[in-house]
Design a protein around this motif. Structure first.
Motif, PDB file in Angstrom:
ATOM      1  N   ALA A  36       0.858  -1.183   0.000  1.00 50.70           N
ATOM      2  CA  ALA A  36       0.000   0.000   0.000  1.00 50.70           C
ATOM      3  C   ALA A  36       0.894   1.232   0.000  1.00 50.70           C
ATOM      4  O   ALA A  36       2.077   1.157   0.366  1.00 50.70           O
ATOM      5  N   LEU A  37       0.337   2.357  -0.391  1.00 51.53           N
ATOM      6  CA  LEU A  37       1.034   3.632  -0.306  1.00 51.53           C
ATOM      7  C   LEU A  37       0.411   4.421   0.830  1.00 51.53           C
ATOM      8  O   LEU A  37      -0.804   4.665   0.834  1.00 51.53           O
ATOM      9  N   ILE A  38       1.223   4.777   1.808  1.00 48.35           N
ATOM     10  CA  ILE A  38       0.758   5.540   2.970  1.00 48.35           C
ATOM     11  C   ILE A  38       1.298   6.959   2.829  1.00 48.35           C
ATOM     12  O   ILE A  38       2.501   7.157   2.628  1.00 48.35           O
ATOM     13  N   ASP A  39       0.441   7.947   2.990  1.00 45.56           N
ATOM     14  CA  ASP A  39       0.814   9.351   2.818  1.00 45.56           C
ATOM     15  C   ASP A  39       1.500   9.886   4.078  1.00 45.56           C
ATOM     16  O   ASP A  39       0.927  10.664   4.835  1.00 45.56           O
ATOM     17  N   ALA A  40       2.720   9.393   4.298  1.00 42.62           N
ATOM     18  CA  ALA A  40       3.545   9.811   5.443  1.00 42.62           C
ATOM     19  C   ALA A  40       4.965   9.330   5.164  1.00 42.62           C
ATOM     20  O   ALA A  40       5.175   8.474   4.299  1.00 42.62           O
ATOM     21  N   SER A  41       5.904   9.831   5.915  1.00 35.23           N
ATOM     22  CA  SER A  41       7.290   9.405   5.730  1.00 35.23           C
ATOM     23  C   SER A  41       7.500   8.014   6.335  1.00 35.23           C
ATOM     24  O   SER A  41       6.763   7.614   7.243  1.00 35.23           O
ATOM     25  N   PRO A  42       8.510   7.280   5.849  1.00 33.82           N
ATOM     26  CA  PRO A  42       8.815   5.987   6.467  1.00 33.82           C
ATOM     27  C   PRO A  42       9.076   6.108   7.969  1.00 33.82           C
ATOM     28  O   PRO A  42       8.651   5.252   8.740  1.00 33.82           O
ATOM     29  N   ALA A  43       9.738   7.185   8.389  1.00 28.82           N
ATOM     30  CA  ALA A  43      10.023   7.380   9.818  1.00 28.82           C
ATOM     31  C   ALA A  43       8.729   7.514  10.615  1.00 28.82           C
ATOM     32  O   ALA A  43       8.602   6.964  11.714  1.00 28.82           O
ATOM     33  N   ASP A  44       7.760   8.234  10.062  1.00 27.56           N
ATOM     34  CA  ASP A  44       6.489   8.417  10.768  1.00 27.56           C
ATOM     35  C   ASP A  44       5.681   7.121  10.824  1.00 27.56           C
ATOM     36  O   ASP A  44       5.072   6.805  11.851  1.00 27.56           O
ATOM     37  N   VAL A  45       5.664   6.359   9.734  1.00 29.68           N
ATOM     38  CA  VAL A  45       4.952   5.074   9.732  1.00 29.68           C
ATOM     39  C   VAL A  45       5.617   4.126  10.730  1.00 29.68           C
ATOM     40  O   VAL A  45       4.939   3.459  11.525  1.00 29.68           O
ATOM     41  N   TYR A  46       6.940   4.086  10.714  1.00 26.32           N
ATOM     42  CA  TYR A  46       7.689   3.238  11.651  1.00 26.32           C
ATOM     43  C   TYR A  46       7.316   3.579  13.092  1.00 26.32           C
ATOM     44  O   TYR A  46       7.087   2.693  13.909  1.00 26.32           O
ATOM     45  N   GLU A  47       7.246   4.862  13.374  1.00 27.03           N
ATOM     46  CA  GLU A  47       6.939   5.305  14.732  1.00 27.03           C
ATOM     47  C   GLU A  47       5.566   4.818  15.191  1.00 27.03           C
ATOM     48  O   GLU A  47       5.408   4.354  16.323  1.00 27.03           O
ATOM     49  N   VAL A  48       4.569   4.879  14.320  1.00 29.32           N
ATOM     50  CA  VAL A  48       3.231   4.399  14.687  1.00 29.32           C
ATOM     51  C   VAL A  48       3.256   2.896  14.941  1.00 29.32           C
ATOM     52  O   VAL A  48       2.602   2.403  15.854  1.00 29.32           O
ATOM     53  N   LEU A  49       4.043   2.171  14.146  1.00 26.55           N
ATOM     54  CA  LEU A  49       4.095   0.712  14.275  1.00 26.55           C
ATOM     55  C   LEU A  49       4.953   0.232  15.445  1.00 26.55           C
ATOM     56  O   LEU A  49       4.983  -0.970  15.731  1.00 26.55           O
ATOM     57  N   THR A  50       5.631   1.153  16.126  1.00 28.93           N
ATOM     58  CA  THR A  50       6.484   0.767  17.259  1.00 28.93           C
ATOM     59  C   THR A  50       6.206   1.592  18.519  1.00 28.93           C
ATOM     60  O   THR A  50       7.003   1.578  19.452  1.00 28.93           O
ATOM     61  N   ASP A  51       5.087   2.277  18.557  1.00 27.09           N
ATOM     62  CA  ASP A  51       4.713   3.085  19.718  1.00 27.09           C
ATOM     63  C   ASP A  51       3.265   2.754  20.071  1.00 27.09           C
ATOM     64  O   ASP A  51       2.352   3.042  19.287  1.00 27.09           O
ATOM     65  N   GLY A  52       3.064   2.149  21.221  1.00 33.26           N
ATOM     66  CA  GLY A  52       1.738   1.690  21.607  1.00 33.26           C
ATOM     67  C   GLY A  52       0.679   2.771  21.613  1.00 33.26           C
ATOM     68  O   GLY A  52      -0.449   2.540  21.169  1.00 33.26           O
ATOM     69  N   GLN A  53       1.018   3.970  22.093  1.00 32.14           N
ATOM     70  CA  GLN A  53       0.025   5.044  22.147  1.00 32.14           C
ATOM     71  C   GLN A  53      -0.366   5.501  20.744  1.00 32.14           C
ATOM     72  O   GLN A  53      -1.542   5.715  20.460  1.00 32.14           O
ATOM     73  N   LYS A  54       0.621   5.631  19.868  1.00 32.60           N
ATOM     74  CA  LYS A  54       0.322   6.067  18.501  1.00 32.60           C
ATOM     75  C   LYS A  54      -0.419   4.974  17.734  1.00 32.60           C
ATOM     76  O   LYS A  54      -1.335   5.265  16.961  1.00 32.60           O
ATOM     77  N   PHE A  55      -0.030   3.712  17.944  1.00 34.63           N
ATOM     78  CA  PHE A  55      -0.721   2.602  17.286  1.00 34.63           C
ATOM     79  C   PHE A  55      -2.180   2.575  17.729  1.00 34.63           C
ATOM     80  O   PHE A  55      -3.082   2.418  16.916  1.00 34.63           O
ATOM     81  N   ALA A  56      -2.418   2.753  19.025  1.00 36.36           N
ATOM     82  CA  ALA A  56      -3.790   2.770  19.547  1.00 36.36           C
ATOM     83  C   ALA A  56      -4.569   3.949  18.970  1.00 36.36           C
ATOM     84  O   ALA A  56      -5.749   3.806  18.626  1.00 36.36           O
ATOM     85  N   ALA A  57      -3.921   5.103  18.848  1.00 35.31           N
ATOM     86  CA  ALA A  57      -4.588   6.273  18.266  1.00 35.31           C
ATOM     87  C   ALA A  57      -4.954   6.010  16.806  1.00 35.31           C
ATOM     88  O   ALA A  57      -6.024   6.415  16.341  1.00 35.31           O
ATOM     89  N   ALA A  58      -4.090   5.323  16.079  1.00 39.29           N
ATOM     90  CA  ALA A  58      -4.338   5.045  14.663  1.00 39.29           C
ATOM     91  C   ALA A  58      -5.416   3.987  14.473  1.00 39.29           C
ATOM     92  O   ALA A  58      -6.251   4.098  13.574  1.00 39.29           O
ATOM     93  N   THR A  59      -5.414   2.962  15.308  1.00 40.50           N
ATOM     94  CA  THR A  59      -6.326   1.830  15.109  1.00 40.50           C
ATOM     95  C   THR A  59      -7.600   1.915  15.947  1.00 40.50           C
ATOM     96  O   THR A  59      -8.562   1.189  15.680  1.00 40.50           O
ATOM     97  N   GLY A  60      -7.572   2.742  16.978  1.00 41.41           N
ATOM     98  CA  GLY A  60      -8.725   2.838  17.860  1.00 41.41           C
ATOM     99  C   GLY A  60      -8.831   1.679  18.840  1.00 41.41           C
ATOM    100  O   GLY A  60      -9.869   1.501  19.471  1.00 41.41           O
ATOM    101  N   MET A  61      -7.749   0.887  18.971  1.00 46.45           N
ATOM    102  CA  MET A  61      -7.765  -0.259  19.884  1.00 46.45           C
ATOM    103  C   MET A  61      -6.522  -0.234  20.768  1.00 46.45           C
ATOM    104  O   MET A  61      -5.436   0.104  20.306  1.00 46.45           O
ATOM    105  N   PRO A  62      -6.655  -0.608  22.045  1.00 51.59           N
ATOM    106  CA  PRO A  62      -5.515  -0.600  22.953  1.00 51.59           C
ATOM    107  C   PRO A  62      -4.330  -1.412  22.428  1.00 51.59           C
ATOM    108  O   PRO A  62      -4.507  -2.458  21.793  1.00 51.59           O
ATOM    109  N   ALA A  63      -3.134  -0.892  22.708  1.00 51.13           N
ATOM    110  CA  ALA A  63      -1.910  -1.556  22.254  1.00 51.13           C
ATOM    111  C   ALA A  63      -0.799  -1.344  23.281  1.00 51.13           C
ATOM    112  O   ALA A  63      -0.671  -0.271  23.864  1.00 51.13           O
TER     113      ALA A  63
END
Length: 136
Positions: A7-34
Motif C-alpha cells: 500500500a502507499l501511505i501518505d507519510a514518511s517511512p520514519a512516521d509510519v515506523y513510529e506508529v508501528l512501534t509506539d503503543g500510544q500512537k498505534f492505539a490512536a491510529a487503530t482505535g484499539m488498545p496496544a
C-alpha cells in the motif's frame, strides 16, 4: 502459507515506523488498545490483546519484523508456541511510504482471514491517522 500486500501511505517511512512501534500512537491510529515498543526482543500486544508477539528485528524507518500470533483475547487463540513471522518494509516513494507486508508461517486455516484483515486493521487506519494529522 504466505501473505504479501502493498500500500502507499501518505507519510514518511520514519512516521509510519513510529506508529508501528509506539503503543500510544498505534492505539490512536487503530482505535484499539496496544502495548507496543521499539526495542528488539520486547513483547507486544495489539488490538486489545487479540494479537501478541515479540519484536524480532527493528531497523528505524525501514523494517519491522515480528513473531506474531493470535493472543489470549482473540476468540481463536493459537496454541502455545505457534507463531508466524510478519515483516513490514517501509520505503520512501513519491507520495509517501511504500508499505509492504510479508507474513509467513500463517496456518492455512487463517490465511484468508488474516490476508483480508490487513487492509482493515493496518492500511486503512494508517491512511486515516495520517490524513487526520495533515488536517490538524
Amino acid at each position: 502459507m504466505i501473505i504479501h500486500q502493498e500500500a502507499l501511505i501518505d507519510a514518511s517511512p520514519a512516521d509510519v515506523y513510529e506508529v508501528l512501534t509506539d503503543g500510544q500512537k498505534f492505539a490512536a491510529a487503530t482505535g484499539m488498545p496496544a502495548r507496543l515498543g521499539d526495542r528488539e526482543g520486547e513483547t507486544f500486544s495489539i488490538f486489545d490483546g487479540r494479537v501478541e508477539g515479540r519484536q524480532v528485528e527493528l531497523v528505524r524507518g525501514e523494517r519491522i519484523v515480528q513473531a506474531w500470533r493470535f493472543g489470549a483475547a482473540h476468540p481463536s487463540c493459537w496454541d502455545a508456541g505457534v507463531y508466524s513471522v510478519v515483516r513490514f518494509t517501509l520505503a520512501a516513494q513519491e507520495g509517501g511510504t511504500r508499505f509492504v507486508i510479508d507474513h509467513t508461517g500463517v496456518p492455512a486455516e487463517w490465511l484468508e482471514h488474516i490476508s483480508g484483515g490487513y487492509p482493515t486493521f493496518y492500511q486503512q487506519p494508517l491512511e486515516r491517522y495520517f490524513a487526520a494529522l495533515a488536517r490538524s
